[in-house]
Design an enzyme around this catalytic site. Structure first.
Site, short mmCIF file in Angstrom:
data_model
loop_
_atom_site.label_atom_id
_atom_site.label_comp_id
_atom_site.label_asym_id
_atom_site.label_seq_id
_atom_site.Cartn_x
_atom_site.Cartn_y
_atom_site.Cartn_z
N ASP A 32 1.04 -1.38 -0.13
CA ASP A 32 0.26 0.17 -0.08
C ASP A 32 1.01 1.54 0.09
O ASP A 32 2.18 1.55 0.77
CB ASP A 32 -0.19 -0.16 1.28
CG ASP A 32 -2.11 0.50 0.70
OD1 ASP A 32 -3.17 -0.18 0.11
OD2 ASP A 32 -1.87 1.87 0.65
N GLY A 103 1.66 -8.39 -15.43
CA GLY A 103 3.04 -8.41 -14.87
C GLY A 103 3.44 -9.23 -14.26
O GLY A 103 4.39 -10.34 -14.93
N TYR A 146 -12.89 6.91 -12.10
CA TYR A 146 -12.97 5.73 -11.25
C TYR A 146 -13.79 4.59 -12.46
O TYR A 146 -13.33 2.92 -12.98
CB TYR A 146 -13.92 5.71 -10.22
CG TYR A 146 -14.39 4.67 -9.21
CD1 TYR A 146 -12.84 4.22 -8.68
CD2 TYR A 146 -15.24 4.38 -9.19
CE1 TYR A 146 -13.31 2.83 -7.75
CE2 TYR A 146 -15.27 2.69 -8.11
CZ TYR A 146 -14.48 3.10 -7.65
OH TYR A 146 -14.29 1.89 -7.05
#
Ligand code: NAD
Length: 328
Positions: A32, A103, A146
């Protein structure tokens, strides 16, 4: 021991997911950058040997040492006042952030679950919303940052699934509530509970006839957990279909909190959806999941949490000026 990376770990849903995987004996890596999250949501895991935390912005290259079995990508501002305040970061975490994590999943041969949202349906013309509904989104409206980030996120996830054969899961989360929500994040449950605790009138935007349905966090986490471990690669709605008007909901909150305040009405914000209700037939069928916690029980637990907050937190007025413009 299986290893799982959870992004957005210091947020509301991310921290509950960390708890769930720790409980199942996983090694959990939380990630985070605290842009909307809070360290205190993970404090209880600090000394747990099965938990590690990496402070990192997932829009930058993400690297993890050793093997990885699962990735849950939950990093993203999630409430309207947040994504209005940080619109570019919202677009970046949904696009660049998701690309980085796909990825990583490819490099580690890990299964990845992406947190999408009911917002991909925009202001829906179909009710309740099934997963095959394409949505009705205003690309350039204030919520577009968003909604479109999440729609892109779904597209790139399916592209990695189809092109690279990556194991992917997509959950479309409908309004979820419970302990560790932020009191001032502008969403209707903390907003009403905060107003009741401060002895303020409860504000309804519009005439209160708009409906919402609320899913308790434990139910949501259970659905996500089941989806991750399922073999279903297409989007699945997880939410509680039990619908209520905001006006009736305000009455319920008044009863629950015992506040003597009344309800006041203000103008409806731009693009505020009038109806939002998940069709959860698919989740029932492919995940054998449905919500179990009723609103009365869930609201009680949530109110207990908000009551336990300090006075300082109760009166903290981050975003107060946004409240008149956008509300979910
Ligand atoms: N709560 C809901 O009802 C709901 C509904 C639909 C979708 N979702 C989705 O679930 C996820 C979590 O939502 P939440 O309610 O827990 O929100 P939250 O704001 O509590 O948590 C999001 C976390 O992501 C972190 N974050 C944001 N950008 C980041 C970045 N670039 N790098 C690293 N960390 C970053 C924040 O600091 C925060 O801790 C989001 O993806 C959201 O879109 C939530």
């Amino acid at each position: 021991m299986k290893k799982v990376l959870i992004t957005g770990a210091a947020g509301f849903l991310g921290s509950h997911l960390c708890d769930r995987f720790i409980k199942e004996n996983y090694h959990v890596i939380g990630m985070d950058n605290f842009i909307t999250g809070d360290k205190k949501n993970l404090q209880h895991l600090e000394n747990n040997p099965n938990f590690e935390f990496i402070e990192h912005d997932v829009t930058e290259f993400v690297s993890i040492e050793g093997g990885l079995d699962y990735i849950l990508h939950f990093a993203s501002p999630a409430s309207p006042i947040d994504y209005l305040k940080i619109p570019i970061q919202t677009l970046k975490v949904g696009s660049l952030g998701t690309h980085n994590l796909l990825g990583l999943a490819k490099a580690k041969k890990a299964r990845i679950l992406i947190a999408s949202t009911s917002e991909v349906y925009g202001d829906p013309l179909v009710h309740p919303q099934t997963e095959d509904y394409y949505g009705n989104v205003n690309t350039i409206g204030p919520r577009g940052v968003y909604d479109e980030a999440k729609r892109f996120q779904e597209s790139i996830t399916m592209a990695y699934h189809r092109f690279h054969g990556l194991e992917t899961r997509i959950v479309r989360i409908f309004n979820t509530y419970g302990p560790r929500m932020r009191l001032n994040d502008g969403r209707v449950i903390p907003a009403f509970m905060g107003q009741a605790l401060r002895g303020e009138d409860l504000t309804i935007f519009g005439n209160g006839m708009q409906t919402r349905s609320f899913c308790y966090v434990n139910d949501q986490v259970e659905g996500i957990y089941n989806l991750l471990l399922s073999d279903y690669s297409y989007p699945v709605n997880i939410g509680n279909p039990h619908e209520i008007t905001i006006k009736d909901f305000a009455e319920e909150i008044i009863k629950l909190t015992g506040t003597e305040q009344r309800v006041i009405y203000k103008d409806l914000p731009v693009d505020d959806p009038l109806q939002r209700q998940p069709d959860i037939s698919l989740a029932k069928k492919v995940l054998n999941w449905e919500p179990k916690v009723g609103r009365e029980e869930g609201m009680k637990k949530t109110f207990e949490y908000f009551k336990s907050l300090s006075k300082e937190e109760l009166y903290k007025s981050e975003h107060k000026d946004f409240n008149n413009h956008i509300r979910r």
